[in-house]
Design an enzyme around this catalytic site. Structure first.
Site, PDB file in Angstrom:
ATOM      1  NE  ARG A  40      33.939  -7.665 -13.155  1.00 30.76           N
ATOM      2  CZ  ARG A  40      33.706  -6.775 -13.695  1.00 30.76           C
ATOM      3  NH1 ARG A  40      34.094  -7.289 -15.106  1.00 30.76           N
ATOM      4  NH2 ARG A  40      32.709  -5.947 -13.401  1.00 30.76           N
ATOM      5  CB  SER A  56      30.042  -8.715  -7.033  1.00 33.39           C
ATOM      6  OG  SER A  56      30.393  -7.431  -6.775  1.00 33.39           O
ATOM      7  CD  GLU A 106      33.541 -10.704  -9.334  1.00 32.64           C
ATOM      8  OE1 GLU A 106      32.297 -10.058  -9.838  1.00 32.64           O
ATOM      9  OE2 GLU A 106      34.491 -10.108  -8.747  1.00 32.64           O
TER      10      GLU A 106
END
Ligand SMILES: Cc1cc2nc3c(=O)[nH]c(=O)nc-3n(C[C@H](O)[C@H](O)[C@H](O)COP(=O)(O)OP(=O)(O)OC[C@H]3O[C@@H](n4cnc5c(N)ncnc54)[C@H](O)[C@@H]3O)c2cc1C
Length: 346
Positions: free
Chosen positions: A162, A240, A339
């Site tokens: 990520r 998320s 995130e």
């Protein structure tokens, strides 16, 4: 009248900006962006708005909305490998569906991820054992530092979990991305997800029809509220909210036996990826949890998603995120890293 960003983001928060310019061609995107940069004004590149929490006051911000479309084959290395160039404004999942229809493997396990193709490399999107960087070849980047176009290869992006060089602080605009996909006679790449394998009743590493993988993934994702769905209040989120923490093997051993852990051997030695959802739940935060008086809540399907239950402010989303971080840090000594991108001041 300029729209509020709450109408253009999946978590439905964000104030009214100074301007929204929608770039429908690559040329418009480049020309307008350069103009904004020369003005010295604050700016934001917006794709599908599915990975950002935008502040309630952004009245100075100029929004560049990426909407350039087009998918074209550019090269065929041999019978089995095809390179396609995809304009940044294309919808990711529509692109994946089209590749599957054409019998091309590479992104079938990444079905159902919201947003645009151009945003994908920013955080190296991924799911169920596949990542964008697996099949990305290169992209075109309008670089804020040089104000010039550059072609960046996969290695230049320094992709991680990520993460990418762009996310770590190389501002600019992605105009198109090229991917190399494989023709495996209609079959998927070897499955690298226990969840998909279990759903399909096959072994890990099996290759199955592409559409079977897509259907299994879409089913699994909707059970967790991870597909954008107007009828599912749990999908009014950024997906998320925290990344899964990577810790040393020694630290992982301090956690309870029941904590899920995924070992990863790399140049820095043995690191262990933990489950952020498990940490949150075991810090005492249950599905559906909300701070009294707030319109932000943990998803009722998945502890990793923060949702807007209707009329939440950006400040309420951030308040809940900080509460989760504090609980997890107090209980396990781990600092969860958000995130989504936070835009503006909170
Ligand atoms: C229900 C749900 C499920 C999700 N599931 C997943 C998942 O499984 N895996 C995963 O990785 N992510 C997931 N996400 C997060 C999100 O879908 C991805 O991060 C996606 O790539 C964001 O795309 P977007 O176009 O909406 O980006 P935006 O939210 O518009 O932008 C995200 C960031 O990228 C920048 N950006 C956007 N376009 C460009 C461009 N052309 N050039 C340069 N910078 C750009 C923005 O400035 C911002 O910093 C999920 C989100 C939701 C809401």
């Amino acid at each position: 009248m300029t729209q509020a960003l709450s109408e253009l983001t999946s978590i439905r928060v964000g104030g009214v900006p100074a301007e929204i310019f929608e770039a429908k061609t690559r040329e418009d995107l480049i020309e307008h962006t350069l103009g904004v940069w020369r003005s010295g004004d604050d700016w934001l590149v917006l794709g599908g708005g599915s990975n950002m929490v935008v502040a309630d006051d952004i009245s100075e911000l100029r929004i560049i909305k990426v909407s350039n479309l087009g998918i074209e084959p550019v090269r065929q290395r041999d019978e089995s490998r095809v390179t396609v160039r995809v304009q940044a404004g294309e919808n990711w999942d529509a692109f994946v569906a089209q590749m599957i229809e054409q019998g091309l493997a590479g992104f079938e396990a990444m079905s159902g991820i919201p947003g645009t193709v151009g945003a994908g490399p920013v955080q190296n999107i991924g799911a169920y054992g596949q990542e964008l960087s697996d099949c990305m070849v290169r992209l075109e980047f309008l670089d804020y530092e040089t104000q010039e176009l550059a072609i960046l290869e996969t290695k230049d992006l320094q992709f991680g979990y990520r993460d990418s060089a762009i996310k770590r602080g190389r501002p600019g605009v992605i105009t198109w991305v090229e991917f190399e996909l494989q023709n495996l006679d209609g079959l998927s790449r070897p499955l690298y997800s226990t969840q998909i394998a279990a759903e399909l009743g096959v072994e890990m590493g099996a290759q199955v029809p592409l559409l079977d993988v897509r259907n299994a993934v879409l089913k699994l994702r909707s059970q967790k509220g991870m597909v954008l769905d107007a009828n599912d209040p749990d999908s009014v989120s950024c997906g998320s909210f925290f990344t899964n923490p990577m810790v040393s093997d020694a630290f992982a051993r301090t956690l309870p036996e029941s904590a899920p852990r995924y070992e990863n051997q790399d140049d820095d030695g043995l690191t262990v990826k933990l489950s952020a959802a498990w940490l949150i739940e075991n810090a005492g935060i249950k599905k559906g949890f909300s701070i009294a008086g707030s319109n932000a809540a943990i998803s009722s399907k998945h502890t990793l998603a923060i949702t807007n239950r209707g009329g939440a402010t950006a400040a309420e989303i951030i308040q809940l995120a900080e509460f989760v971080q504090t609980q997890v840090s107090n209980k396990f000594g781990i600092n969860l890293v958000p995130e989504p991108n936070f835009i503006g001041s909170f």
